[in-house]
Design an enzyme around this catalytic site. Structure first.
Site, PDB file in Angstrom:
ATOM      1  N   LYS A  81       0.865  -1.071   0.044  1.00  0.00           N
ATOM      2  CA  LYS A  81       0.032   0.045  -0.107  1.00  0.00           C
ATOM      3  C   LYS A  81       0.972   1.224  -0.015  1.00  0.00           C
ATOM      4  CE  LYS A  81      -4.111   1.876   0.423  1.00  0.00           C
ATOM      5  NZ  LYS A  81      -3.755   2.836  -0.551  1.00  0.00           N
TER       6      LYS A  81
ATOM      7  N   LYS B 139       5.084   2.408   8.631  1.00  0.00           N
ATOM      8  CA  LYS B 139       4.061   2.848   8.764  1.00  0.00           C
ATOM      9  C   LYS B 139       2.682   2.031   9.018  1.00  0.00           C
ATOM     10  CE  LYS B 139       3.727   6.593   6.242  1.00  0.00           C
ATOM     11  NZ  LYS B 139       3.358   7.671   5.044  1.00  0.00           N
TER      12      LYS B 139
ATOM     13  N   LYS C 174       5.297   2.283  -3.026  1.00  0.00           N
ATOM     14  CA  LYS C 174       5.091   3.670  -3.261  1.00  0.00           C
ATOM     15  C   LYS C 174       5.241   3.660  -4.858  1.00  0.00           C
ATOM     16  CE  LYS C 174       4.724   7.573  -0.974  1.00  0.00           C
ATOM     17  NZ  LYS C 174       4.350   7.867   0.189  1.00  0.00           N
TER      18      LYS C 174
ATOM     19  N   THR D 195      -4.591  12.348   6.897  1.00  0.00           N
ATOM     20  CA  THR D 195      -3.267  12.675   6.939  1.00  0.00           C
ATOM     21  C   THR D 195      -3.079  13.792   8.159  1.00  0.00           C
ATOM     22  OG1 THR D 195      -2.771  12.081   4.690  1.00  0.00           O
ATOM     23  CG2 THR D 195      -1.129  12.879   6.060  1.00  0.00           C
TER      24      THR D 195
ATOM     25  N   ASN E 286      -2.224  19.376   1.266  1.00  0.00           N
ATOM     26  CA  ASN E 286      -3.239  18.958   1.937  1.00  0.00           C
ATOM     27  C   ASN E 286      -3.164  18.554   3.460  1.00  0.00           C
ATOM     28  OD1 ASN E 286      -4.761  15.877   2.854  1.00  0.00           O
ATOM     29  ND2 ASN E 286      -6.038  16.546   1.238  1.00  0.00           N
TER      30      ASN E 286
END
Ligand code: GLU
Length: 430
Positions: free
Chosen positions: A69, A93, A105, A189, A220
């Site tokens: 992910k 993470k 990624k 986030t 963001n």
């Protein structure tokens, strides 16, 4: 640090944590080598009729705990080495958050601000065309990252579904709500970092009105963490974006700054035209000056390698919350650890994004959608639980918070790898 490997710097953090977590040495060996790397070239017909070729990557770092992910970034500085580091951080993470994923990624070498809306769509669909057999809802699930957003995720999901001839919302997260996105993903986030800060507030008995904050990056994540902290009475005295920063000792009214930024976004659909520097009457400062301000909490929310051996001695903030991935190099980290700076590390502080991505994926697979309250309540439960688990390790082992977070992650990854068998297991006589 262009000549130094970000990936090699990132994996240095494993050594100390590996000892504390008491994991089999094979676990560390495995994590030093990404599972799979895909490099593609994406031909894009530009609006003027010419053809341009863009370079793209996807790195799947480790999938022991579940499908991999992680986001896809569009940036002119993207490199394979950077994507490898970012994928490694995603593995850690997801383990810190305790969600059933490994890490990945992706990235495309592009300055998206130079592309038209249609060129950007062709590029995004072209990337998925190349990657369609490498990703999937049970294999590898992309999401937004730097300079990618919900609309781009929507195009990508649509392209994947067209290729596979089946509707497939769970292949990607961070989608528009209308295409199966989750409520609460847009600010997840920033909100995750905010929940971490609220836990620290309890431990340190802070009065928010006395706590000054500087935020580097007004994308963001930076916008939302600033908005939530401001609503609780924190003093956001400095902000910046890629063009520069602003400072006001009385603090900023964050909602009106966000409104300005979002209104200027209308001009170009996806990317903001307006810079924070144009927003209000205030003192301007550079990004590096912002990092060196004498504030209580410093929040790097932009790119990696912002605090390095060159500027670390000028960093004054006693608390740093890493909303960006990898903003502090390992050399700078060592100096800050000696100074007893409390760093809430990226793999914890920005884990709120992937946590709500996980909720989005669960909802897509169930075909049953949650309210924003359900999303936020579940997110808060995870963030505060994992923050406290990491903080307890910090106290137990008397280490910095990054080492504690890696220790926490390695225990979970180590258990998963060991469950599949290690040398110790195979060398036992049965
Ligand atoms: N790009 C974000 C990160 O670095 C989110 C990843 C995701 O939601 O999968 O954590």
């Amino acid at each position: 640090m262009a000549h130094q490997s970000l990936f090699n710097d990132a994996i240095k953090r494993l050594d100390k944590a590996g000892i504390l977590a008491k994991v089999d040495p094979e676990v560390l060996l495995r994590l030093r080598h990404p599972k799979a790397i895909m490099q593609v070239s994406i031909p894009v017909r530009m609006d003027d009729g010419t053809l341009r070729i863009f370079e793209g990557y996807r790195v799947q770092h480790d999938n022991t705990r579940g499908p991999t992910k992680g986001g896809i970034r569009y940036h002119p500085d993207v490199s394979l080495d950077e994507v490898k580091a970012l994928a490694f951080w995603m593995t850690c993470k997801c383990a810190v958050a305790g969600i059933p994923y490994g890490g990945a990624k992706g990235g495309i070498v592009v300055n998206p601000k130079e592309l038209s809306h249609l060129e950007l769509e062709r590029l995004s669909r072209g990337f998925i065309g190349r990657m369609a057999d490498f990703i999937g809802p049970d294999i590898d699930i992309p999401a937004p990252d730097v300079y990618t957003n919900a609309m781009i995720m929507g195009w990508m999901m649509n392209e994947y579904s067209t290729i596979k001839r089946t509707n497939c919302p769970a292949v990607i997260t961070g989608k528009p709500i209308a295409l199966g996105g989750s409520l609460g993903r847009d600010d997840a986030t920033g909100r995750g970092a905010y929940y971490c800060i609220k836990e620290l507030e309890k431990r340190r008995q802070w009065n928010p009105a006395n706590i000054t904050v500087a935020v580097q990056g007004f994308g963001n994540a930076g916008q939302h963490v600033a908005r939530l902290l401001h609503a609780d009475g924190y003093q956001i005295v400095a902000l910046s974006d890629s063009r520069g920063g602003i400072y006001r000792k009385e603090g900023f009214d964050i909602p009106s700054l966000i409104k300005f930024k979002n209104e200027s976004r209308q001009l170009k659909a996806i990317y903001c035209e307006g810079s924070v520097c144009e927003m209000v009457e205030s003192q301007t400062l550079t990004n590096s000056e912002l990092l060196e301000l004498d504030v209580e909490v410093l929040i790097p929310a932009a790119m990696e390698n912002q605090i390095t051996k060159e500027n670390v001695n000028n960093i004054k903030a006693p608390v740093i919350v890493e909303v960006a991935n990898g903003p502090i190099t390992s050399q700078a980290d060592a100096v800050l650890a000696d100074k007893k700076t409390l760093i809430i590390p990226d793999i914890l502080a920005n884990a709120g994004g992937v946590t709500v991505s996980y909720f989005e994926w669960v909802q897509n697979r169930q075909g049953y959608y949650w309210t924003v309250q359900e999303v936020q309540q579940r997110q808060e439960t995870i963030m505060s639980r994992e923050f406290n688990a990491v903080y307890n390790l910090l106290e137990e082992h008397k280490v910095d918070m990054r080492t504690a977070a890696y220790t926490h992650a390695l225990k979970r990854i180590g258990d998963a790898i060991a469950a599949g068998g290690t040398h110790t297991y195979f060398s036992q006589e049965s």
